[in-house]
Write a protein that holds these residues in place. Structure first.
Motif, short mmCIF file in Angstrom:
data_model
loop_
_atom_site.label_atom_id
_atom_site.label_comp_id
_atom_site.label_asym_id
_atom_site.label_seq_id
_atom_site.Cartn_x
_atom_site.Cartn_y
_atom_site.Cartn_z
N CYS A 196 -9.14 -60.85 24.06
CA CYS A 196 -10.46 -60.14 23.09
C CYS A 196 -9.45 -58.84 22.59
O CYS A 196 -8.71 -58.45 23.49
CB CYS A 196 -10.91 -59.88 24.07
SG CYS A 196 -12.62 -60.24 24.91
N MET A 254 -12.62 -50.69 20.78
CA MET A 254 -12.97 -52.20 19.73
C MET A 254 -11.45 -52.44 19.25
O MET A 254 -11.77 -51.21 18.55
CB MET A 254 -13.89 -53.14 19.24
CG MET A 254 -14.94 -52.56 20.06
SD MET A 254 -15.25 -54.21 21.49
CE MET A 254 -15.72 -55.32 20.04
N ASP A 255 -11.15 -53.27 18.47
CA ASP A 255 -10.08 -53.39 17.64
C ASP A 255 -10.00 -52.82 16.38
O ASP A 255 -9.07 -52.01 15.36
CB ASP A 255 -8.78 -54.51 17.68
CG ASP A 255 -7.97 -54.70 18.51
OD1 ASP A 255 -7.56 -53.60 19.14
OD2 ASP A 255 -7.27 -55.54 18.53
N THR A 299 -16.09 -48.35 22.28
CA THR A 299 -15.71 -47.63 23.16
C THR A 299 -15.87 -48.27 24.71
O THR A 299 -17.59 -48.32 25.14
CB THR A 299 -15.57 -45.65 23.12
OG1 THR A 299 -16.84 -45.73 23.45
CG2 THR A 299 -15.31 -46.09 21.66
N LYS A 353 -9.71 -48.85 16.09
CA LYS A 353 -8.32 -48.49 16.34
C LYS A 353 -7.86 -47.62 15.29
O LYS A 353 -7.81 -46.18 16.00
CB LYS A 353 -7.88 -49.40 17.12
CG LYS A 353 -6.45 -49.69 17.31
CD LYS A 353 -5.56 -50.34 17.59
CE LYS A 353 -4.86 -51.00 16.25
NZ LYS A 353 -4.07 -52.14 16.93
N VAL A 364 -4.00 -53.63 26.47
CA VAL A 364 -4.27 -53.64 27.19
C VAL A 364 -3.51 -53.76 28.15
O VAL A 364 -3.97 -53.16 29.73
CB VAL A 364 -5.58 -54.68 27.46
CG1 VAL A 364 -6.50 -53.89 28.80
CG2 VAL A 364 -6.36 -53.78 26.16
N GLY A 416 -11.42 -54.70 30.29
CA GLY A 416 -10.10 -54.08 30.03
C GLY A 416 -8.69 -53.76 31.14
O GLY A 416 -7.89 -54.37 31.10
N ILE A 463 -10.14 -47.48 26.67
CA ILE A 463 -10.36 -48.85 25.82
C ILE A 463 -11.29 -49.07 24.72
O ILE A 463 -12.18 -47.93 24.62
CB ILE A 463 -10.81 -49.43 27.42
CG1 ILE A 463 -9.51 -49.39 27.97
CG2 ILE A 463 -10.80 -50.68 26.57
CD1 ILE A 463 -10.56 -50.01 29.42
N LEU A 508 -9.02 -55.95 22.16
CA LEU A 508 -8.91 -54.50 22.61
C LEU A 508 -8.01 -54.15 22.71
O LEU A 508 -7.14 -54.37 23.07
CB LEU A 508 -9.93 -54.78 24.01
CG LEU A 508 -10.45 -55.44 24.18
CD1 LEU A 508 -11.81 -55.19 25.67
CD2 LEU A 508 -12.28 -54.50 23.86
#
Length: 247
Positions: free
Chosen positions: A75, A125-126, A110, A129, A151, A54, A123, A77
């Motif tokens: 990515c 991962m989607d 994470t 989220k 990000v 990120g 930060i 993120l």
């Protein structure tokens, strides 16, 4: 299993010509994977492998395999931006990490947790989220206010550092670690052999490894430092060094 999974990601990228990636890796996992990829000959293929978390200096990163048209910034993120009420107890990295894991989220979902004056930037991962936004409301007794941002909007807090000027008998890793983290050479050697020391994100278990100017040094549990300058020698033939250590 970790290495086999990463090799599958590499082959999938080669065969389907699409971006593939792992979950977040810690430094030890990254070191194992970098060694495996060198043996696999990834550097000689049409597929690039980068480690992306990120932002440039991320400690926790994903192994991302990229065909020539792709970019690691694609990515999936996001950043969970957390704000705590004014006057609340200042939360630590451990507070945020413990409360996130308490939701049942695996650590590999994470990335870095950056503690700021007003809260934190996490930060993620989607894939997790929305779950975090819906369920993460407290860290201990402190109420949290959350929002998800791109990000590119990551707020990286200014880190405090201290400059250490010292002399060493040689640029052996145990000497430099001893100087950087204010510990005996014996303790430094023990930490290195125990697998707790990383040089430029690669695990090193050899106390006599030579360290180059500009190297990034991480001692797990103690922090990170950079060997900024290697100078001349003293009358007793010791080497002047300057180290920037992050507090």
């Amino acid at each position: 299993m970790l290495v086999a999974g990463v090799e599958d990601k590499f082959r999938q990228c080669c065969q389907q010509y699409c971006m593939t990636y792992t979950n977040f890796l810690d430094l030890r996992q990254r070191s194992l994977i970098e060694k495996s990829l060198r043996e696999l000959g990834v550097s000689g293929s049409e597929v690039r492998c980068v480690f992306y978390g990120g932002y440039e200096d991320a400690e926790r990163t994903m192994a991302v395999f990229l065909p020539d048209y792709a970019d690691e910034r694609d990515c999936p993120l996001s950043v969970i931006r957390i704000k705590v009420p004014a006057g609340s107890r200042k939360l630590t990295h451990r507070d945020y990490l413990g409360s996130i894991l308490g939701l049942g989220i695996r650590r590999e979902m994470t990335g870095d947790i950056l503690v700021t004056d007003s809260g934190a930037e996490i930060i993620v991962m989607d894939d997790v989220k929305e779950f975090i936004l819906l369920n993460y409301c407290k860290a201990g007794r402190t109420t949290l206010k959350l929002e998800a941002v791109q990000v590119e909007e990551l707020n990286i807090p200014e880190q405090k550092t201290v400059m250490i000027n010292d002399t060493v008998a040689s640029l052996r890793l145990d000497n430099v670690i001893s100087s950087a983290f204010q510990m005996s050479r014996a303790k430094a050697s023990e930490a290195i052999r125990g697998g707790f020391v990383f040089v430029n994100s690669m695990q090193s278990e050899k106390p006599d490894m030579q360290v180059d100017e500009g190297s990034k040094l991480v001692l797990r549990g103690k922090g990170k430092a950079y060997l900024k300058t290697v100078g001349g020698r003293t009358r007793k033939d010791r080497i002047f060094i300057e180290i920037e250590r992050y507090l």
